[in-house]
Each structure stands twice: as C-alpha cells, then as structure tokens.
Design an enzyme around this catalytic site. Structure first.
Site, short mmCIF file in Angstrom:
data_model
loop_
_atom_site.label_atom_id
_atom_site.label_comp_id
_atom_site.label_asym_id
_atom_site.label_seq_id
_atom_site.Cartn_x
_atom_site.Cartn_y
_atom_site.Cartn_z
N ARG A 256 0.82 -1.23 0.00
CA ARG A 256 0.00 0.00 0.00
C ARG A 256 0.85 1.27 0.00
O ARG A 256 0.49 2.28 0.61
CB ARG A 256 -0.97 0.02 1.20
CG ARG A 256 -1.92 -1.14 1.24
CD ARG A 256 -2.91 -1.14 0.08
NE ARG A 256 -3.68 -2.36 0.08
CZ ARG A 256 -3.36 -3.43 -0.68
NH1 ARG A 256 -2.33 -3.41 -1.51
NH2 ARG A 256 -4.09 -4.52 -0.62
N GLU B 30 -4.74 2.35 7.09
CA GLU B 30 -4.48 2.27 5.64
C GLU B 30 -5.04 3.54 4.99
O GLU B 30 -4.43 4.11 4.09
CB GLU B 30 -5.16 1.02 5.05
CG GLU B 30 -4.92 0.88 3.56
CD GLU B 30 -5.44 -0.45 3.01
OE1 GLU B 30 -5.25 -1.49 3.65
OE2 GLU B 30 -6.05 -0.41 1.93
N SER C 249 -10.86 -1.11 3.63
CA SER C 249 -10.11 -1.52 4.82
C SER C 249 -9.57 -0.28 5.54
O SER C 249 -8.85 0.51 4.93
CB SER C 249 -8.94 -2.41 4.44
OG SER C 249 -9.44 -3.61 3.91
C1 LIG Z 1 -15.67 -0.32 -0.73
C2 LIG Z 1 -14.19 -0.14 -0.84
C3 LIG Z 1 -13.39 -1.24 -1.10
C4 LIG Z 1 -12.00 -1.09 -1.23
N1 LIG Z 1 -11.24 -2.19 -1.50
C5 LIG Z 1 -9.90 -2.05 -1.66
C6 LIG Z 1 -9.09 -3.18 -1.99
O1 LIG Z 1 -9.56 -4.30 -2.16
N2 LIG Z 1 -7.74 -2.96 -2.13
C7 LIG Z 1 -7.17 -1.73 -1.98
O2 LIG Z 1 -5.96 -1.59 -2.14
N3 LIG Z 1 -7.93 -0.65 -1.68
C8 LIG Z 1 -9.26 -0.77 -1.51
N4 LIG Z 1 -10.02 0.33 -1.20
C9 LIG Z 1 -9.38 1.64 -0.99
C10 LIG Z 1 -9.32 2.48 -2.27
O3 LIG Z 1 -10.26 2.04 -3.20
C11 LIG Z 1 -7.96 2.44 -2.93
O4 LIG Z 1 -6.97 2.82 -2.02
C12 LIG Z 1 -7.90 3.35 -4.15
O5 LIG Z 1 -6.77 3.02 -4.91
C13 LIG Z 1 -7.85 4.83 -3.79
O6 LIG Z 1 -8.00 5.58 -4.99
P1 LIG Z 1 -8.58 7.07 -4.95
O7 LIG Z 1 -8.51 7.60 -6.33
O8 LIG Z 1 -9.92 7.09 -4.31
O9 LIG Z 1 -7.51 7.76 -4.04
P2 LIG Z 1 -7.78 8.84 -2.90
O10 LIG Z 1 -8.52 8.20 -1.76
O11 LIG Z 1 -8.39 10.05 -3.49
O12 LIG Z 1 -6.31 9.14 -2.46
C14 LIG Z 1 -5.54 8.07 -1.91
C15 LIG Z 1 -4.30 8.60 -1.26
O13 LIG Z 1 -3.36 9.01 -2.22
C16 LIG Z 1 -2.92 10.30 -1.88
N5 LIG Z 1 -2.49 10.96 -3.08
C17 LIG Z 1 -3.17 11.05 -4.20
N6 LIG Z 1 -2.40 11.67 -5.08
C18 LIG Z 1 -1.22 11.98 -4.47
C19 LIG Z 1 -0.03 12.63 -4.87
N7 LIG Z 1 0.15 13.08 -6.08
N8 LIG Z 1 0.96 12.75 -3.97
C20 LIG Z 1 0.81 12.28 -2.75
N9 LIG Z 1 -0.29 11.66 -2.33
C21 LIG Z 1 -1.30 11.52 -3.18
C22 LIG Z 1 -4.13 10.94 -1.27
O14 LIG Z 1 -3.81 12.13 -0.55
C23 LIG Z 1 -4.52 9.81 -0.38
O15 LIG Z 1 -3.65 9.68 0.69
C24 LIG Z 1 -11.41 0.20 -1.08
C25 LIG Z 1 -12.23 1.31 -0.85
C26 LIG Z 1 -13.60 1.15 -0.73
C27 LIG Z 1 -14.45 2.37 -0.49
#
Ligand SMILES: Cc1cc2nc3c(=O)[nH]c(=O)nc-3n(C[C@H](O)[C@H](O)[C@H](O)COP(=O)(O)OP(=O)(O)OC[C@H]3O[C@@H](n4cnc5c(N)ncnc54)[C@H](O)[C@@H]3O)c2cc1C
Length: 288
Positions: free
Chosen positions: A166, A281, A211
């Site tokens: 992660r 996470e 998570s």
């Molecule tokens: C129902 C559900 C199920 C999920 N299942 C999984 C799973 O199975 N596996 C998994 O890995 N994740 C899971 N997740 C978590 C999430 O989907 C992932 O982490 C996803 O990749 C986040 O993408 P996002 O575009 O929403 O990122 P965001 O939530 O918008 O951002 C994620 C992080 O990246 C940071 N970030 C973004 N851009 C930059 C940058 N340029 N520099 C520094 N930091 C930055 C943000 O500040 C934040 O900390 C789940 C979430 C939900 C709601």
C-alpha cells in the site's frame, strides 16, 4: 487569489465516507491543460503558507476537519490510449471500468481482479492498491509525472516507484503529479471467480473507505477486530461492519469525530489484547 480556485468548497461528496467537511480552496483538474496551473497553485500556497492535498476519488481518505485550511486538488483528467498488450491511462480514469474494458478484450485478464475496486488510476498507483493477490506493481510499466516545482515531465519506470504494501514513492513526493500510467495488459489470472461476487458477499456497501487499517505482518486487521468483539460497535453515525470488521461504515450521517473515536477504541483494544499496533491504511487528513 487565483481566479480558477473555488473557495469554501463543500466536500461532502468528495470522500467515500461522506462526512461533512469544507475546504478553504479547491481545484479540480479536468483536462491536460489544467496541469500547468499546478505551478501557480504551488506558488500561491507557498506565499500564503497553505498545505496542498491531492485527491483521486477520495475512497481511501478521512477528512478529519470541519474546514481544511489549505487547498484540495482533485484529479479527474481522463484519457485512454490502447497499444499492443499495453494501455496508457490518464491518472483521473477510474480503475474498475478500465479493468472491465481490459477484461472484455482479454479473457481471464489479471485486471479482472480489479473490477469493483473503487478509485482512480492515480490513487491505485500512489497506494499500490491491490486485491486477491494482485497489486498495481504487478502491471505498471511506467508513469509520467509532472514535477510541479521544476515544471518538468519525467518518466519513471516500475522499479523507480519503490512499490511496497500500500505504498509507492509517490506518497512521499507531493510535488510529483501523476499525469498517466502505462500498464501491461497481457497478464492472465487462473482464478475466474468474479471479484464483484466476492465483494458483495464479504464486504459492506455504503459510505466506507474499504479496509481502515493495514494488515499487520502475517495477520489480518479484520480478524483482530473481530476477536476483540468490536463487530457492530457503533459511535454516533459510524459503525464497524458486521460483514467485515476492518470496514467502518457511516450509515447514520456520522462525522469524522465518530470515525476517529472508533479508530482509537479499536487500536486500544487490539493493543491491549494482542500487543499489536494497528496502523491506518486510509489517509487521515487533518489541519496542521
Ligand atoms: C468499498 C471499498 C473497497 C476497497 N477495496 C480495496 C481493496 O480491495 N484494495 C485496496 O488496495 N484498496 C481498496 N479500497 C481503498 C481504495 O479504493 C484504494 O486505495 C484506491 O486506490 C484509492 O484511490 P482514490 O482515487 O480514491 O484515491 P484517494 O482516496 O483520493 O487518495 C488516496 C491517497 O493518495 C494520496 N495521493 C493522491 N495523489 C497523491 C499525490 N500526487 N501525492 C501524494 N499523495 C497523493 C491521497 O492524498 C490519499 O492519501 C477500497 C475502498 C472502498 C471504499
């Protein structure tokens, strides 16, 4: 003040937890030309001593503030270029529809495992998102980043992204904006179960960030939370899911305060009973 910045932005819809929050300044990148504005925003932020937070779909964050005294930048830039066994995708594209598309053209594609994974390509690479044994690191060939300070574009190969559980180097380099990523699309999976079936049976829907805690080495945060008897536990509008104990669900108009209290209770109980420290996470975004 920069004319393209929105002021006092309501952020309720911008995190998958749907907790009430505002941002003093907000900017949404919608097309490639918007990337040039990032350097102006950076200068404005430095001059006014304002922090900048980047957001994809907000599915892995907790807005732990009423009003964020800084700038939230959301990336929704879209674009897909298909190659032979590769695809180059803009950071604001959503992972799940992309994976569905890839899976339709290639039977048993590894990308099938990402169908149903919320969030953007950007978020998935920053946090090396993964499920069912498949992580971003397995398919990223290279990414293009824009260095906001030097205004230069650079290509970083998979090995340079320092992927781990992660985590990638992009989490530690806030001046690097991920423009696009090139994935290899020809890797196959031998598991043909539809991940959506698994998710719908084992994970709750609704307002959640997935998570909440990272899994400790050789263990599962969900198992530990279940063992300390906190499934169903509720603080205000937020509860621990009965389906999956590592999922917090905001089902009654909860606030970030409810989430943080619940987090502290979980950490304390798990520490007390198992002598294990749980780490988030999800990214807890606070005012400095
Ligand atoms: C129902 C559900 C199920 C999920 N299942 C999984 C799973 O199975 N596996 C998994 O890995 N994740 C899971 N997740 C978590 C999430 O989907 C992932 O982490 C996803 O990749 C986040 O993408 P996002 O575009 O929403 O990122 P965001 O939530 O918008 O951002 C994620 C992080 O990246 C940071 N970030 C973004 N851009 C930059 C940058 N340029 N520099 C520094 N930091 C930055 C943000 O500040 C934040 O900390 C789940 C979430 C939900 C709601």
């Amino acid at each position: 003040m920069l004319p393209f910045l929105e002021e006092n932005k309501d952020l309720l819809r911008y995190s998958s937890f749907h907790t009430p929050a505002m941002a003093r300044f907000f900017f949404e990148l919608k097309e490639k030309q918007d990337i040039e504005k990032l350097s102006d925003i950076q200068r404005f932020a430095e001059k006014n001593n304002l922090p900048i937070i980047y957001l994809g779909s907000g599915t892995n964050v907790v807005f732990a503030f009423d009003i964020f005294d800084g700038i939230i930048i959301k990336n929704t830039i879209k674009g897909i270029e298909w190659g032979t066994n590769t695809v180059k995708v803009a950071g604001g594209e959503l992972v799940s529809p992309l994976s569905l598309q890839i899976s339709k053209t290639r039977k048993n594609s590894l990308f099938g495992k990402w169908i149903g994974l919320p969030g953007t390509v950007w978020g998935a690479i920053v946090g090396n998102a993964g499920c069912f044994g498949f992580e971003a690191k397995d398919v990223v060939l290279e990414v293009t980043i824009f260095d906001i300070k030097t205004k230069e574009q650079r290509i970083l190969k998979n090995e340079e992204l320092n992927f781990s559980y992660r985590h990638s180097i992009l989490k530690d380099t806030p001046n690097w904006f991920l423009i696009d990523a090139t994935f290899r699309t020809n890797l196959l999976s031998n598991n043909t179960t539809d991940p959506r079936t698994f998710r719908s049976g084992k994970q709750p829907g609704g307002f959640t960030c997935g998570s909440f805690f990272r899994n400790p080495p050789e263990d599962s945060a969900g198992r530990l939370i279940d063992q300390v008897g906190l499934k169903w536990h509720r603080i205000g509008g937020v509860k621990i899911s009965e389906l999956h104990a590592n999922f917090f669900v905001n089902d009654e108009k909860g606030s970030y305060r409810d989430i943080l209290i619940l987090r502290d209770i979980v950490k304390e109980k798990v520490r007390e009973m198992f002598k294990i420290e749980l780490y988030e996470e999800a990214r807890i975004i606070e005012n400095r």
